[in-house]
Design an enzyme around this catalytic site. Structure first.
Site, short mmCIF file in Angstrom:
data_model
loop_
_atom_site.label_atom_id
_atom_site.label_comp_id
_atom_site.label_asym_id
_atom_site.label_seq_id
_atom_site.Cartn_x
_atom_site.Cartn_y
_atom_site.Cartn_z
N ASP A 258 -15.12 9.96 -0.47
CA ASP A 258 -15.81 9.13 0.52
C ASP A 258 -16.54 10.00 1.56
OD1 ASP A 258 -16.54 7.05 2.13
OD2 ASP A 258 -14.50 6.33 2.51
N ASP B 113 -13.74 2.86 -6.11
CA ASP B 113 -12.71 2.44 -5.15
C ASP B 113 -12.93 1.00 -4.68
OD1 ASP B 113 -10.54 2.68 -3.44
OD2 ASP B 113 -11.34 4.39 -2.32
N ASP C 57 -2.01 5.84 -3.13
CA ASP C 57 -2.42 6.77 -2.07
C ASP C 57 -1.25 7.61 -1.60
OD1 ASP C 57 -5.09 6.41 -1.95
OD2 ASP C 57 -5.09 5.03 -0.25
N ASN D 21 -11.38 -1.02 -1.20
CA ASN D 21 -10.43 -0.82 -0.10
C ASN D 21 -10.11 -2.03 0.73
OD1 ASN D 21 -9.48 2.00 -0.08
ND2 ASN D 21 -11.67 2.41 -0.13
N TRP E 201 0.86 -1.19 0.00
CA TRP E 201 0.00 0.00 0.00
C TRP E 201 0.90 1.26 0.00
CZ3 TRP E 201 -0.41 3.81 3.85
CH2 TRP E 201 -1.36 4.81 3.56
C1 DGJ Z 1 -8.75 4.98 -0.70
C2 DGJ Z 1 -8.44 5.88 -1.86
O1 DGJ Z 1 -7.25 5.52 -2.44
C3 DGJ Z 1 -8.41 7.32 -1.35
O2 DGJ Z 1 -8.05 8.18 -2.40
C4 DGJ Z 1 -9.77 7.67 -0.82
O3 DGJ Z 1 -10.71 7.61 -1.87
C5 DGJ Z 1 -10.15 6.69 0.29
N1 DGJ Z 1 -10.03 5.33 -0.14
C6 DGJ Z 1 -11.57 6.95 0.75
O4 DGJ Z 1 -12.00 6.02 1.64
#
Ligand code: DGJ
Length: 722
Positions: free
Chosen positions: A363, A474, A544, A476, A195
């Site tokens: 978000d 997205d 990120d 996550n 990450w």
């Molecule tokens: C991960 C993304 O990479 C960020 O840019 C952002 O959108 C966050 N998630 C929001 O939860």
């Protein structure tokens, strides 16, 4: 003719502008791989490739020598190396020997069923070869498909496995690509990461035995990219032989090498066979994802350039493939979850004043989402934050003269959500086993058609309800405890791949229903940056980590395979939120302009001189956008190997050359660097800052660079005079 078959020699010859790929039918009917690499003229004779290879294997099989020969699509029987295909038949056995049955050559290419793939356009000179193989004992048919893009210089391929019997069979492994090289002394180059640290380049010698890169996470992941690159020991950016194999797939994958002591090197790429099993009932077939192969005889730069072109022109699609895209501002690092309508409108207003064209709300706009603990799946506006809903906010942004975009994480579900309370069985899970949370969320089970329908309908409803021009899609978390409550025991191991088929169907539907919306992919940064996503997402958030210096590594590694037009890159605030570094605004801008420029901070908080600088960055980017998108990129200096980063992009017509040069750390008394440009016309004159240079000077004598200290950078734009 891109593909030919020699009846006399029993060989197939696939040829692109600069490469040749040859395989043949061995006298017993097996397909033997003969050659892949730089162009060979004329027809090839199998004997010249395999004459002396038939030696030691009588100890393994007295039937014939498949364990020593390079095979075109190896299976597990007399060839006891790693197979590309592994089947379990209803009698419990798994030996397979595929023998040639027939072949067909046709112009163009068929799309893959249910999976994204490269396409052809008129004038490509693309031809397809389909070779049908049958097992000698079981009713199994395998079709190998190769499409040769003569002018674009690539070969794509995929495999169909068909059950022609009356009993079910299980596919345990079906690779998209397998190639056996002879007597090569290669390095394995791949993109590793984590990450905020994606796609860093690693280069290791290929060893005797096996090596692999893979994902078991349900997505291609931050950790390895679905590519295998093989290069000569002396290959660098500009000289030497390099092969790149890439998979058009976004789920579990495996890329592996296996080299035996006779120096036959087998490289394979496809869906990861770990925990994979696909049951085929009579007349059913399994389609593998597509793999693409590229060869370069002029180092990694040429390899990347070939890939960049074909990704831009024959994988990416839709309105934004060729057209200009808006410069955006995303509120994530400016506000995180702490915003309301007024705050967003104010951020948009000050961004608009500086030239930003698209305001993206990240978000936190839906359900009861004020943190990351809840509400994924509840795609309706949080009226406490946004009293006029998304419709009202989009309207206000549009009145400012800007486009409006919205974040979604459609593949996820929070346990604390209305969706989960209504459909707890819609999450990926195994009955009786705790489903592990990651970022407090679970993954929706897209192997189920009704869940896919929900995603299409809920996202589609929001997109239809307001003036929305952009979606950030997205993802996550990765998958764990993978199972589907709707599948029986026999189908559980199919969940990962069925999920991908479901996801691709969702993306097909939404991108078709909303052709004017610009979709940007994201996965906690660049955790799903792969060829499978690019037909749907014109660009992908690269990482990120928005620090400009960290980005030199990430974007350098990413550019090994992906073009600048696909890389989302933002200028963010300092000190940087990920690493705390303070870099000049100019460097943040210069590095971000090598991808899809965006901003990720409240521009209203900048000083007047910084605002002027942002204004000039956006103005400049709009002028150079088409060169960045469509130009030919050369990596000049690697931050992995030097204290600098330098990239050059030459416009399609050769008239403009953009060079970005950055220094990681200033060094006392360091020498003055010279930067040697590439790919110019040596007789042409190029103007830089009012001075004229010949192409030969720029490439051979080089530009003298000043030492400007830590994190400094400059962008140079040269215009060709004649
Ligand atoms: C991960 C993304 O990479 C960020 O840019 C952002 O959108 C966050 N998630 C929001 O939860």
């Amino acid at each position: 003719m891109a593909i030919s078959f020699s009846k006399e020699k029993n060989t197939f010859n696939l040829s692109t502008k600069n490469t040749t790929y040859v395989f043949g039918i061995y006298p017993n009917g097996a397909l033997v791989h003969l050659y892949y690499g730089g162009k060979l003229v004329g027809e090839q004779d199998a004997d010249d490739f395999i004459r002396y290879l038939l030696r030691s294997c009588s100890s393994v099989s007295d039937r014939f020598s498949e364990c020593d020969l390079p095979m075109e699509y190896p299976t597990f029987s007399s060839d006891v190396r790693t197979p590309a295909l592994h089947i379990r038949y209803s009698d419990g056995t798994s030996a397979t020997r595929l023998l040639y049955k027939s072949h067909e050559i046709y112009k163009g290419k068929k799309a893959l069923s249910g999976l994204p793939s490269f396409y052809v356009e008129e004038g490509d000179g693309a031809e397809t070869l389909e070779v049908t193989l049958l097992d000698e004992a079981q009713p199994l048919k395998v079709v190998l498909s190769y499409t040769v893009y003569e002018s674009l210089d690539i070969i794509t391929r995929s495999v169909r496995v068909i059950n022609e019997g009356e009993d079910k069979i299980e596919v345990l492994k079906a690779m998209s690509l397998s190639i056996d090289f002879q007597s090569k002394d290669f390095d394995l180059v791949h993109l590793k990461g984590s990450w905020a640290n994606e796609r860093h380049i690693e280069r290791v010698p290929v060893m005797t035995g096996g090596q692999y890169v893979d994902s078991k996470r349900g997505s291609s992941s931050h950790f390895h990219a679905p590519f295998v690159i093989l290069a000569d020991k002396n290959t660098d950016e500009n000289v030497g032989e390099a092969f790149c194999f890439g998979l058009v797939y976004s789920g579990n994958f495996k890329g592996q090498t296996e080299q035996n002591s006779e120096k036959i090197l087998r490289v394979q790429l496809g869906i990861n066979d770990f925990d994979f099993k696909w049951t085929l009932y009579p007349n059913e077939e399994f389609q593998t994802p597509e793999a693409v192969s590229v060869w370069s005889g002029e180092g990694f730069n040429k390899m990347s350039q070939t890939l960049h072109t074909v990704i831009r022109k024959r994988l990416c699609r839709g309105k934004y493939r060729d057209s200009s895209r808006p410069v955006l501002l995303n509120n994530w690092e400016a506000t995180y979850f702490d915003f309301d309508e007024e705050k967003i409108v104010n951020i948009a207003r000050s961004a608009k004043e500086l030239g930003v064209e698209l305001m993206v709300l990240d978000d936190g706009w839906f359900g009861k989402r004020n943190d990351d603990l809840r509400s994924l799946g509840d795609w309706y506006p949080n009226l406490e934050k946004l009293p006029n809903g998304i419709t009202g906010l989009a309207e206000r942004v549009s009145e400012l003269g800007m486009k409006f975009g919205l974040w979604f994480e459609p593949e996820m579900i929070s346990p604390d959500s209305d969706l989960y309370r209504a459909h707890p069985d819609w999450a990926i899970q195994i009955k009786g086993r705790t489903a592990g949370l990651s970022r407090h969320q679970l993954v929706l089970d897209l192997s189920r058609p009704e869940v896919c329908d929900y995603v299409v309908e809920s996202v589609g409803k929001v997109l239809s309800s307001a003036k929305i021009s952009y979606v950030k899609w997205d993802l996550n978390r990765n998958m764990s405890e993978v199972g589907s409550l709707s599948a029986d025991a026999e189908r559980q191991s199919e969940t990962y791949h069925r999920y991908m088929l479901g996801l691709y169907s969702v993306l097909e539907r939404l991108t078709k229903d909303f052709p004017d919306v610009l979709f940007e992919g994201c996965s906690g940064g660049g955790g799903r940056f792969d060829l499978g996503m690019l037909p749907y997402f014109a660009q992908i958030w690269t990482s990120d980590d928005s620090d400009a210096i960290e980005r030199t590594y990430i974007q350098y590694g990413t550019s090994l395979v992906f073009p600048a037009s696909t890389m989302g890159a933002h200028v963010s605030a300092v000190p940087n939120h990920q690493v705390g570094r303070v870099t000049p605004l100019s460097t943040r801008g210069n590095i971000a302009m090598l991808g899809r420029l965006g901003y990720e901070l409240d521009l209203g908080g900048l000083s007047e001189s910084e605002k002027e600088e942002v204004k000039s960055q956006i103005k400049l980017y709009k002028e150079i956008e088409s060169t960045v998108h469509n130009g030919t990129m050369y990596r000049l200096k690697s931050p992995f190997e030097t204290n600098h980063f330098a990239t050059e992009i030459i416009s399609e017509d050769g008239k403009r050359v953009i060079v970005v040069y950055a220094t990681v750390l200033g060094r006392p008394n360091s020498f003055f660097d010279r930067l040697y440009l590439k790919g110019l016309d040596e007789d042409a004159t190029y103007i830089l800052d009012g001075r004229s240079y010949s192409g030969s000077f720029l490439m051979r004598a080089g530009l003298l660079m000043s030492n400007d200290g830590d994190f400094s950078s400059k962008m140079m734009i040269l215009e060709r005079e004649n």
